[in-house]
Every structure is written in C-alpha cells, then in structure tokens.
Design a protein around this motif. Structure first.
Motif, short mmCIF file in Angstrom:
data_model
loop_
_atom_site.label_atom_id
_atom_site.label_comp_id
_atom_site.label_asym_id
_atom_site.label_seq_id
_atom_site.Cartn_x
_atom_site.Cartn_y
_atom_site.Cartn_z
N ILE A 84 0.83 -1.21 0.00
CA ILE A 84 0.00 0.00 0.00
C ILE A 84 0.87 1.26 0.00
O ILE A 84 0.49 2.29 -0.56
CB ILE A 84 -1.00 -0.01 1.17
CG1 ILE A 84 -2.13 1.00 0.90
CG2 ILE A 84 -0.32 0.25 2.51
CD1 ILE A 84 -3.32 0.85 1.83
N ALA A 85 2.06 1.19 0.59
CA ALA A 85 2.97 2.32 0.54
C ALA A 85 3.46 2.55 -0.89
O ALA A 85 3.52 3.70 -1.37
CB ALA A 85 4.15 2.09 1.48
N LEU A 86 3.81 1.47 -1.59
CA LEU A 86 4.22 1.60 -2.99
C LEU A 86 3.07 2.13 -3.84
O LEU A 86 3.27 2.95 -4.74
CB LEU A 86 4.69 0.25 -3.53
CG LEU A 86 6.01 -0.27 -2.97
CD1 LEU A 86 6.24 -1.71 -3.40
CD2 LEU A 86 7.17 0.61 -3.42
N LEU A 87 1.85 1.67 -3.54
CA LEU A 87 0.69 2.15 -4.28
C LEU A 87 0.49 3.64 -4.08
O LEU A 87 0.06 4.35 -5.00
CB LEU A 87 -0.56 1.38 -3.83
CG LEU A 87 -1.82 1.54 -4.66
CD1 LEU A 87 -1.61 0.99 -6.08
CD2 LEU A 87 -3.00 0.84 -4.01
N SER A 88 0.82 4.14 -2.90
CA SER A 88 0.68 5.57 -2.66
C SER A 88 1.62 6.39 -3.52
O SER A 88 1.38 7.57 -3.80
CB SER A 88 0.93 5.88 -1.17
OG SER A 88 2.31 5.76 -0.84
N VAL A 89 2.71 5.76 -3.99
CA VAL A 89 3.68 6.45 -4.85
C VAL A 89 3.27 6.38 -6.31
O VAL A 89 3.30 7.39 -7.03
CB VAL A 89 5.09 5.84 -4.65
CG1 VAL A 89 6.08 6.48 -5.62
CG2 VAL A 89 5.54 6.02 -3.22
N ILE A 90 2.87 5.21 -6.78
CA ILE A 90 2.62 5.02 -8.22
C ILE A 90 1.13 5.05 -8.57
O ILE A 90 0.78 4.99 -9.75
CB ILE A 90 3.26 3.71 -8.73
CG1 ILE A 90 2.72 2.47 -8.01
CG2 ILE A 90 4.77 3.75 -8.55
CD1 ILE A 90 1.58 1.78 -8.67
N GLY A 91 0.27 5.15 -7.57
CA GLY A 91 -1.17 4.94 -7.80
C GLY A 91 -1.85 5.94 -8.70
O GLY A 91 -2.92 5.65 -9.25
N ARG A 92 -1.26 7.12 -8.88
CA ARG A 92 -1.90 8.12 -9.76
C ARG A 92 -1.53 7.91 -11.21
O ARG A 92 -2.07 8.57 -12.10
CB ARG A 92 -1.49 9.53 -9.32
CG ARG A 92 -2.19 9.99 -8.06
CD ARG A 92 -1.66 11.30 -7.55
NE ARG A 92 -0.34 11.14 -6.93
CZ ARG A 92 0.33 12.12 -6.34
NH1 ARG A 92 -0.20 13.33 -6.29
NH2 ARG A 92 1.50 11.91 -5.80
N ASN A 93 -0.62 6.99 -11.47
CA ASN A 93 -0.08 6.82 -12.83
C ASN A 93 -0.04 5.37 -13.25
O ASN A 93 1.00 4.85 -13.64
CB ASN A 93 1.33 7.43 -12.89
CG ASN A 93 1.35 8.87 -12.48
OD1 ASN A 93 0.87 9.74 -13.21
ND2 ASN A 93 1.84 9.14 -11.29
N MET A 94 -1.18 4.71 -13.18
CA MET A 94 -1.25 3.29 -13.51
C MET A 94 -1.91 3.10 -14.87
O MET A 94 -2.62 3.96 -15.37
CB MET A 94 -2.06 2.55 -12.43
CG MET A 94 -1.48 2.67 -11.05
SD MET A 94 -2.30 1.60 -9.82
CE MET A 94 -3.96 2.26 -9.78
N VAL A 95 -1.67 1.94 -15.46
CA VAL A 95 -2.37 1.55 -16.68
C VAL A 95 -3.83 1.31 -16.33
O VAL A 95 -4.16 0.79 -15.27
CB VAL A 95 -1.73 0.27 -17.27
CG1 VAL A 95 -2.59 -0.29 -18.39
CG2 VAL A 95 -0.33 0.56 -17.77
N GLY A 96 -4.74 1.69 -17.24
CA GLY A 96 -6.17 1.50 -17.00
C GLY A 96 -6.83 2.75 -16.50
O GLY A 96 -6.26 3.84 -16.50
N ARG A 97 -8.07 2.62 -16.05
CA ARG A 97 -8.85 3.80 -15.67
C ARG A 97 -8.80 4.11 -14.18
O ARG A 97 -9.41 5.08 -13.73
CB ARG A 97 -10.30 3.60 -16.10
CG ARG A 97 -11.05 2.49 -15.39
CD ARG A 97 -12.48 2.39 -15.89
NE ARG A 97 -13.30 1.51 -15.05
CZ ARG A 97 -14.62 1.44 -15.13
NH1 ARG A 97 -15.27 2.18 -16.03
NH2 ARG A 97 -15.30 0.65 -14.33
N LEU A 98 -8.08 3.30 -13.39
CA LEU A 98 -8.02 3.51 -11.94
C LEU A 98 -6.88 4.43 -11.55
O LEU A 98 -5.81 4.44 -12.17
CB LEU A 98 -7.84 2.18 -11.22
CG LEU A 98 -8.94 1.14 -11.33
CD1 LEU A 98 -8.58 -0.08 -10.47
CD2 LEU A 98 -10.29 1.69 -10.92
N GLN A 99 -7.12 5.18 -10.48
CA GLN A 99 -6.06 5.92 -9.80
C GLN A 99 -6.28 5.76 -8.30
O GLN A 99 -7.41 5.65 -7.84
CB GLN A 99 -6.09 7.41 -10.16
CG GLN A 99 -5.67 7.71 -11.60
CD GLN A 99 -5.89 9.17 -11.95
OE1 GLN A 99 -7.03 9.59 -12.14
NE2 GLN A 99 -4.82 9.93 -12.02
N VAL A 100 -5.18 5.74 -7.58
CA VAL A 100 -5.24 5.65 -6.12
C VAL A 100 -4.34 6.72 -5.56
O VAL A 100 -3.20 6.89 -6.00
CB VAL A 100 -4.79 4.25 -5.63
CG1 VAL A 100 -4.85 4.17 -4.12
CG2 VAL A 100 -5.64 3.16 -6.26
#
Length: 465
Positions: A84-100
């Motif tokens: 979840i910490a890594l997701l907080s870093v890359i979550g705004r720039n993922m493949v697909g329509r999701l952002q975290v």
C-alpha cells in the motif's frame, strides 16, 4: 494507511488496511454501477475484505524487479516498502482507468517530457536506460522488463511522463549516488501515451525481439503498435487503454486480477480457468470474438515459442460490463533464444500439460473450450504461417544491421520454423508443407546456448579465485 480510489477521475471508494494482512475497500454511497473498481467487485454497499494487503486489481500495477528496487531506495526510508505504501507512490499513474491517492491529493501531477523521437535514435544501453528508469520511477507499470509509461505532447515528439511505472527484468545499473542494483531482465516505464522498455545484459536485444514478434501478431489479430530504436535496445509500445489525447478511457484487468491471483502466481493457472473467466465477465455478444482471439494467441505461443504468455500478459478491456473484451496482444517474445530460458515450457497449461508437442490435443482443446472448429483453426494456422514468413525477412535485415543480434536472430528463425512446422505437422493440424521463404535459409547454426550456473550460498562480496 487510508487511500482514495478513483475511476476516470471520479472518487468512488476508500481503501484501507485492516491489520498487517487484510485490506478493505468500501464504495461510497450513490456510486454509478459502471464505476466499479474491478469486474470482480461490482458496486455494492457492503465492503470488500481481502486476506491480502491489496485487492488483486490494485496489485496488478505494482512494480517488480528493477523498478521496485529503485522505488524502495528512493521512498522506502520515508514511507516503508509495503504494497500500500508503494501504491501511494505510483497509484496516480497506472495503466487502465483507476487511480489511487491519499485523500485530497491532486490526481494530475506535472508531467516530465520524454523525447520519444530522440529515444528511438539515441543511446539505449543498459546503463543509459537504467538512468532513465530512475528519473521516471513513479509510473505504474508492472513487469520484470525495464520499462516505463510515456505520453506525447500534441504538437511534438515529446512523451510526457506522469511518473512512470517500471517493469524490470535483468538490468545491472550503477547510479552515481547509490549502490549498484542487482541484475534484472528488462526495465520498463509507462507514460501517458507509451510504455517504454529497455534491454539488458541477460536479455540482449529483447526490445527488438519483442518488436519482431509483435509484427507477426499484428498480421493475424489486434495487437499493440510498437516502434524499436535504431540501436535495437529500446521499444516504444503505444498504449491502447487511453484515447488519442492520452486521456484515460478503458479499464484494464489482467487475468491474475480476474482470477484473484497475486502477480507472483502468474504461471499458476490454466487455459481452462482463463476460458471460465471469459464466460464470467465477457457478455455473450463479444464472447466468440474473445475466444477466437484467445485461440489465436495460444497458437501464436506455439509458433513463436513464447514461454512468456502468462496470466499477466492476457487482459480484458472495458468501459462498462456491457463491452468487456480481450485487449490487443502485448508482450510477445521468442523466449527460447536466451540462455536459461531455452528449455522453458509454455507458461500456461491445458488438459493438465505444458508441452511444445501437444499433438491433436491442441485442436481438440480449442474446439471444446473456445468453440473454434478444426477447419477454422486450420485457417488460423495458415494465417500465422504466412505472417511468420512475411516478417522473417525483417529478422534477417535486423541481423545484418546489428552484429550483436545475429545469433539471436538465427535462433529466432529456427524457433519460428520449428514452431510453425510443429503446428502444420500431420499429428497436429495436418495442413501440409510450408513455403517458408529464403529468409530461413543460408545461415550457419548459432552457438549452442549454455545455461548460466549459479553457485548457491556464495556471496558476491567475496573475491574471485
């Protein structure tokens, strides 16, 4: 840690950890039915609880290998290295329509430009690409090949990188201010318009290898558009989950996510399970076309000797449940040309086996599971044969252009010939002889591949004897 989850920029849910090994996703009230986070997680009032640190759909884009090491170096001392910490870093720039992102955080970060045209013409050595990966290490693309996501400015050849995702496979890189990284196979970065991949010492010219395989695929099925650099070491893959302006459009879920598997379990499935997931998530109107595409993918796996066709390299695209369908093909390689990979079996089994000599079982399986009758399968085999013969001269041209690729190119042609002839054999599809063309003739045999031997328990810090 609590995070907000967005679909096409709309906040739809909250993600939080419950203890060390559970995650909870709760949709907000009044979320539209089509704003689901995953095909496996329809909008509902009850929370989704996973006995894992993240739901599978949010594990899909987590960094691996080289990129993971870079992110742990850069951010680990500040936020830790949990998923979840890594997701907080890359979550705004993922493949697909999701952002975290953290609650209240800005979703659109200032983009760093990348000159794609210059990349295709410039130095893409392992060290140079490693430096590029470090520079754009916050994008969200999973994988073990060096790569990153890139975007292109409207009136130029710049790719705007919204902190990319790096997928790394063997790459040894040294950064002036950091310790050396362990070797990885291939690095990748993802920008708003492109995924940019590199090669490595362990997988030399893997970018060129993938580009040539994708040229075969594009002749027989929908497949991602690719461009290879002049030196053969970098690959630019045009993203198919965004619109022509690089804006998010399609949801994308690989079959690890759809089957509830961790990314590390990408080989732990079967074609039967993949077919069932299609029945579960693809509407009837699109199902036959999806099965036809899967059958072509499976046949290409045999023709190209691609042992890299695992559950993360197959995915569904959708804007709603009503139009879910198989994505264009991507990440196709002839893996048997590299030492250590030459004996690998197919990545996914069917009828309980993984073998390059499936006999009549392949035809029977495709007919029974995908509903594609033997006659149509024979047409598919012929189309693949023609596509391989059509692209083979490009392999010979690349061999002449890049001396370091010569033996790899020979092995590719030999593997393709073996794969196509294996499909055409009387014991499989019995479609007769194959006019392969001159590209498959007139070269000497390459040196035999020798698998690297690793000494278990020997520290790399010890001196060499």
């Amino acid at each position: 840690m609590q995070m907000s989850v967005y679909v096409l920029g709309r906040e739809v849910a909250t993600l939080e950890q419950s203890g060390d090994f559970k995650s909870v996703l709760t949709y907000h009230p009044h979320v539209a039915a089509d704003d689901f986070v995953s095909l496996t997680m329809p909008v509902r009032l009850e929370s989704y609880v996973w006995d894992d640190q993240l739901p599978p759909v949010l594990q899909m884009n987590l960094p691996e290998g080289y990129l993971l090491q870079v992110l742990q170096e850069q951010f680990g001392p500040h936020i830790g290295a949990s998923p979840i910490a890594l997701l907080s870093v890359i979550g705004r720039n993922m493949v697909g329509r999701l952002q975290v992102a953290a609650p209240g955080a800005q979703l659109d970060e200032p983009a760093q430009p990348i000159e794609v045209a210059a990349l295709l013409k410039g130095d893409n050595s392992e060290a140079a690409f490693a430096a590029l990966v470090r520079q754009h290490a916050t994008s969200g693309v999973s994988g073990v090949v060096p790569k990153f996501l890139g975007a292109q400015a409207a009136a130029s050849t710049q790719a705007v990188i919204s902190p990319p995702t790096v997928q790394a496979e063997p790459v040894e890189a040294h950064h002036p201010r950091s310790p050396a990284l362990a070797p990885h196979r291939k690095p990748s970065l993802t920008t708003r318009r492109h995924i940019i991949k590199g090669s490595s010492a362990q997988l030399p010219f893997v970018a060129l290898n993938e580009h040539l395989c994708m040229q075969v695929a594009r002749r027989v099925m929908p497949a991602a558009q690719t461009e290879v650099s002049d030196d053969g070491q970098a690959l630019v893959v045009h993203r198919f989950d965004v619109d022509e302006h690089g804006q998010r459009l399609w949801g994308m879920e690989d079959f690890c996510s759809l089957l509830g598997l961790r990314p590390a379990a990408k080989y732990d499935t079967t074609w039967e399970r993949i077919a069932k997931a299609v029945r579960d998530h693809v509407p009837g109107a699109q199902r036959l076309a999806t099965y036809r595409q899967l059958a072509t993918t499976l046949l290409l796996t045999y023709a190209l000797r691609n042992a890299n066709c695992h559950a993360k390299n197959l995915a569904l695209l959708y804007t709603s449940r009503a139009n879910a369908h198989l994505s264009p093909a991507y990440d196709m390689l002839t893996t048997s040309v590299y030492a250590g990979f030459q004996h690998n079996p197919p990545a996914i089994d069917f009828m309980g086996k993984r073998t390059w000599a499936p006999g009549k079982n392949l035809q029977k399986f495709i007919a029974a599971t995908f509903g594609i009758q033997p006659k149509e399968q024979q047409y598919m085999v012929q189309a693949i044969s023609d596509a391989v013969a059509d692209v083979a001269p490009q392999v010979r041209q690349a061999m002449a252009q890049h001396p370091g690729f010569e033996d790899i190119g020979k092995r590719m042609l030999m593997a393709w010939a073996e794969g196509v002839q294996g499909l055409r054999d009387a014991r499989v599809y019995a479609v007769g002889g194959w006019q392969a063309g001159a590209a498959f003739e007139g070269f000497s045999a390459p040196p035999k591949l020798v698998s690297p031997h690793e000494k278990i328990g020997r520290s790399p810090l010890l001196g060499q004897r």
